[in-house]
Design a protein around this motif. Structure first.
Motif, PDB file in Angstrom:
ATOM      1  N   MET A   1       0.835  -1.173   0.000  1.00  0.00           N
ATOM      2  CA  MET A   1       0.000   0.000   0.000  1.00  0.00           C
ATOM      3  C   MET A   1       0.888   1.248   0.000  1.00  0.00           C
ATOM      4  O   MET A   1       2.015   1.206   0.472  1.00  0.00           O
ATOM      5  N   THR A   2       0.338   2.310  -0.502  1.00  0.00           N
ATOM      6  CA  THR A   2       1.097   3.551  -0.549  1.00  0.00           C
ATOM      7  C   THR A   2       0.193   4.701  -0.115  1.00  0.00           C
ATOM      8  O   THR A   2      -0.823   4.986  -0.762  1.00  0.00           O
ATOM      9  N   TYR A   3       0.553   5.343   0.978  1.00  0.00           N
ATOM     10  CA  TYR A   3      -0.187   6.507   1.435  1.00  0.00           C
ATOM     11  C   TYR A   3       0.029   7.635   0.428  1.00  0.00           C
ATOM     12  O   TYR A   3       1.106   7.764  -0.167  1.00  0.00           O
ATOM     13  N   VAL A   4      -0.968   8.474   0.229  1.00  0.00           N
ATOM     14  CA  VAL A   4      -0.926   9.487  -0.826  1.00  0.00           C
ATOM     15  C   VAL A   4       0.297  10.408  -0.719  1.00  0.00           C
ATOM     16  O   VAL A   4       0.911  10.753  -1.730  1.00  0.00           O
ATOM     17  N   ASP A   5       0.688  10.802   0.482  1.00  0.00           N
ATOM     18  CA  ASP A   5       1.867  11.673   0.616  1.00  0.00           C
ATOM     19  C   ASP A   5       3.130  10.970   0.121  1.00  0.00           C
ATOM     20  O   ASP A   5       4.021  11.609  -0.457  1.00  0.00           O
ATOM     21  N   ASN A   6       3.215   9.666   0.327  1.00  0.00           N
ATOM     22  CA  ASN A   6       4.365   8.907  -0.148  1.00  0.00           C
ATOM     23  C   ASN A   6       4.335   8.773  -1.673  1.00  0.00           C
ATOM     24  O   ASN A   6       5.377   8.848  -2.335  1.00  0.00           O
ATOM     25  N   ALA A   7       3.148   8.591  -2.229  1.00  0.00           N
ATOM     26  CA  ALA A   7       3.026   8.529  -3.686  1.00  0.00           C
ATOM     27  C   ALA A   7       3.449   9.853  -4.319  1.00  0.00           C
ATOM     28  O   ALA A   7       4.178   9.878  -5.314  1.00  0.00           O
ATOM     29  N   VAL A   8       3.012  10.956  -3.730  1.00  0.00           N
ATOM     30  CA  VAL A   8       3.393  12.277  -4.249  1.00  0.00           C
ATOM     31  C   VAL A   8       4.898  12.481  -4.132  1.00  0.00           C
ATOM     32  O   VAL A   8       5.541  12.994  -5.062  1.00  0.00           O
ATOM     33  N   GLU A   9       5.490  12.055  -3.027  1.00  0.00           N
ATOM     34  CA  GLU A   9       6.941  12.150  -2.867  1.00  0.00           C
ATOM     35  C   GLU A   9       7.650  11.399  -3.991  1.00  0.00           C
ATOM     36  O   GLU A   9       8.606  11.900  -4.585  1.00  0.00           O
ATOM     37  N   GLY A  10       7.175  10.213  -4.296  1.00  0.00           N
ATOM     38  CA  GLY A  10       7.765   9.440  -5.385  1.00  0.00           C
ATOM     39  C   GLY A  10       7.624  10.131  -6.724  1.00  0.00           C
ATOM     40  O   GLY A  10       8.562  10.154  -7.536  1.00  0.00           O
ATOM     41  N   LEU A  11       6.464  10.729  -6.977  1.00  0.00           N
ATOM     42  CA  LEU A  11       6.253  11.448  -8.237  1.00  0.00           C
ATOM     43  C   LEU A  11       7.196  12.646  -8.372  1.00  0.00           C
ATOM     44  O   LEU A  11       7.780  12.884  -9.427  1.00  0.00           O
ATOM     45  N   ILE A  12       7.344  13.391  -7.290  1.00  0.00           N
ATOM     46  CA  ILE A  12       8.231  14.563  -7.325  1.00  0.00           C
ATOM     47  C   ILE A  12       9.676  14.138  -7.533  1.00  0.00           C
ATOM     48  O   ILE A  12      10.404  14.730  -8.347  1.00  0.00           O
ATOM     49  N   LEU A  13      10.102  13.103  -6.812  1.00  0.00           N
ATOM     50  CA  LEU A  13      11.474  12.622  -6.977  1.00  0.00           C
ATOM     51  C   LEU A  13      11.709  12.103  -8.394  1.00  0.00           C
ATOM     52  O   LEU A  13      12.774  12.338  -8.976  1.00  0.00           O
ATOM     53  N   ASP A  14      10.723  11.418  -8.959  1.00  0.00           N
ATOM     54  CA  ASP A  14      10.856  10.929 -10.333  1.00  0.00           C
ATOM     55  C   ASP A  14      10.962  12.109 -11.300  1.00  0.00           C
ATOM     56  O   ASP A  14      11.783  12.092 -12.213  1.00  0.00           O
ATOM     57  N   TRP A  15      10.143  13.100 -11.118  1.00  0.00           N
ATOM     58  CA  TRP A  15      10.176  14.284 -11.984  1.00  0.00           C
ATOM     59  C   TRP A  15      11.549  14.968 -11.918  1.00  0.00           C
ATOM     60  O   TRP A  15      12.093  15.381 -12.931  1.00  0.00           O
ATOM     61  N   ARG A  16      12.111  15.031 -10.724  1.00  0.00           N
ATOM     62  CA  ARG A  16      13.399  15.711 -10.547  1.00  0.00           C
ATOM     63  C   ARG A  16      14.603  14.852 -10.919  1.00  0.00           C
ATOM     64  O   ARG A  16      15.594  15.361 -11.434  1.00  0.00           O
ATOM     65  N   HIS A  17      14.547  13.556 -10.598  1.00  0.00           N
ATOM     66  CA  HIS A  17      15.750  12.719 -10.717  1.00  0.00           C
ATOM     67  C   HIS A  17      15.575  11.467 -11.576  1.00  0.00           C
ATOM     68  O   HIS A  17      16.546  10.747 -11.797  1.00  0.00           O
ATOM     69  N   GLY A  18      14.350  11.178 -11.999  1.00  0.00           N
ATOM     70  CA  GLY A  18      14.100   9.943 -12.739  1.00  0.00           C
ATOM     71  C   GLY A  18      14.753   9.953 -14.105  1.00  0.00           C
ATOM     72  O   GLY A  18      15.044  11.008 -14.678  1.00  0.00           O
ATOM     73  N   ARG A  19      14.993   8.764 -14.607  1.00  0.00           N
ATOM     74  CA  ARG A  19      15.601   8.614 -15.919  1.00  0.00           C
ATOM     75  C   ARG A  19      14.515   8.282 -16.933  1.00  0.00           C
ATOM     76  O   ARG A  19      13.618   7.477 -16.650  1.00  0.00           O
ATOM     77  N   PRO A  20      14.555   8.895 -18.112  1.00  0.00           N
ATOM     78  CA  PRO A  20      13.521   8.630 -19.130  1.00  0.00           C
ATOM     79  C   PRO A  20      13.369   7.139 -19.409  1.00  0.00           C
ATOM     80  O   PRO A  20      14.357   6.403 -19.484  1.00  0.00           O
ATOM     81  N   GLY A  21      12.123   6.704 -19.515  1.00  0.00           N
ATOM     82  CA  GLY A  21      11.823   5.313 -19.814  1.00  0.00           C
ATOM     83  C   GLY A  21      11.856   4.378 -18.619  1.00  0.00           C
ATOM     84  O   GLY A  21      11.553   3.199 -18.752  1.00  0.00           O
ATOM     85  N   ARG A  22      12.199   4.883 -17.448  1.00  0.00           N
ATOM     86  CA  ARG A  22      12.260   4.049 -16.248  1.00  0.00           C
ATOM     87  C   ARG A  22      10.923   4.082 -15.520  1.00  0.00           C
ATOM     88  O   ARG A  22      10.221   5.079 -15.535  1.00  0.00           O
ATOM     89  N   ALA A  23      10.622   2.990 -14.847  1.00  0.00           N
ATOM     90  CA  ALA A  23       9.445   2.927 -13.978  1.00  0.00           C
ATOM     91  C   ALA A  23       9.939   2.616 -12.576  1.00  0.00           C
ATOM     92  O   ALA A  23      10.897   1.857 -12.394  1.00  0.00           O
ATOM     93  N   TYR A  24       9.308   3.214 -11.589  1.00  0.00           N
ATOM     94  CA  TYR A  24       9.722   3.047 -10.198  1.00  0.00           C
ATOM     95  C   TYR A  24       8.507   2.694  -9.353  1.00  0.00           C
ATOM     96  O   TYR A  24       7.450   3.292  -9.491  1.00  0.00           O
ATOM     97  N   PHE A  25       8.679   1.723  -8.458  1.00  0.00           N
ATOM     98  CA  PHE A  25       7.654   1.425  -7.469  1.00  0.00           C
ATOM     99  C   PHE A  25       7.943   2.256  -6.232  1.00  0.00           C
ATOM    100  O   PHE A  25       9.084   2.319  -5.764  1.00  0.00           O
ATOM    101  N   VAL A  26       6.907   2.889  -5.700  1.00  0.00           N
ATOM    102  CA  VAL A  26       7.018   3.556  -4.405  1.00  0.00           C
ATOM    103  C   VAL A  26       5.896   3.002  -3.535  1.00  0.00           C
ATOM    104  O   VAL A  26       4.758   2.867  -3.968  1.00  0.00           O
ATOM    105  N   THR A  27       6.248   2.639  -2.319  1.00  0.00           N
ATOM    106  CA  THR A  27       5.280   2.101  -1.371  1.00  0.00           C
ATOM    107  C   THR A  27       5.598   2.682   0.002  1.00  0.00           C
ATOM    108  O   THR A  27       6.555   3.441   0.157  1.00  0.00           O
ATOM    109  N   ASP A  28       4.810   2.285   0.987  1.00  0.00           N
ATOM    110  CA  ASP A  28       5.108   2.683   2.362  1.00  0.00           C
ATOM    111  C   ASP A  28       6.254   1.852   2.927  1.00  0.00           C
ATOM    112  O   ASP A  28       6.658   2.042   4.061  1.00  0.00           O
ATOM    113  N   GLN A  29       6.757   0.922   2.144  1.00  0.00           N
ATOM    114  CA  GLN A  29       7.841   0.012   2.528  1.00  0.00           C
ATOM    115  C   GLN A  29       7.490  -0.807   3.767  1.00  0.00           C
ATOM    116  O   GLN A  29       8.288  -0.996   4.667  1.00  0.00           O
ATOM    117  N   HIS A  30       6.253  -1.294   3.765  1.00  0.00           N
ATOM    118  CA  HIS A  30       5.762  -2.136   4.855  1.00  0.00           C
ATOM    119  C   HIS A  30       4.904  -3.229   4.222  1.00  0.00           C
ATOM    120  O   HIS A  30       4.011  -2.926   3.426  1.00  0.00           O
TER     121      HIS A  30
END
Length: 114
Positions: A1-30
């Motif tokens: 599961m991913t709480y919305v604030d964690n999902a948004v954090e992942g989106l922002i980090l991807d926008w800033r640091h992600g590599r084109p064509g890559r996909a990333y999973f973000v979760t609550d890490q639980h």
């Protein structure tokens, strides 16, 4: 599961640091067992019926999501790549996000009932 604030954090980090064509999973890490989560959610809505056990063939025919989730097979979304490439870390711990999410559902239900 991913709480919305964690999902948004992942989106922002991807926008800033992600590599084109890559996909990333973000979760609550639980680890979360989907069946337990759904049964808890259903109970908030007053549904007092367990999710039936299904064999893999039946589940594959009648369940509109990956059937393995409902027949006890683990489904693990690994965040290793997001951690390594984006510096992802959940900003809201799982327990806090879970509690906040269910509190929101309870408030909405109470509001609808009023």
């Amino acid at each position: 599961m991913t709480y919305v604030d964690n999902a948004v954090e992942g989106l922002i980090l991807d926008w800033r640091h992600g590599r084109p064509g890559r996909a990333y999973f973000v979760t609550d890490q639980h680890p979360v067992i989907l069946r337990d989560f759904l049964e808890t959610l259903f109970s908030l809505y007053g549904v007092d019926a367990p999710i039936p056990d299904l064999d893999a063939d039946t589940a594959a025919q009648v369940v509109p999501v990956p059937a393995g989730w409902f027949v006890g097979r683990p489904c693990t979304l690994r965040t290793d790549k997001a951690v390594a490439e984006l510096g992802y870390r959940p900003v809201v711990p799982h327990a806090a996000g879970f509690a906040a999410g269910f509190a929101t559902v309870k408030e909405a239900l109470a509001s609808d009932a009023a």
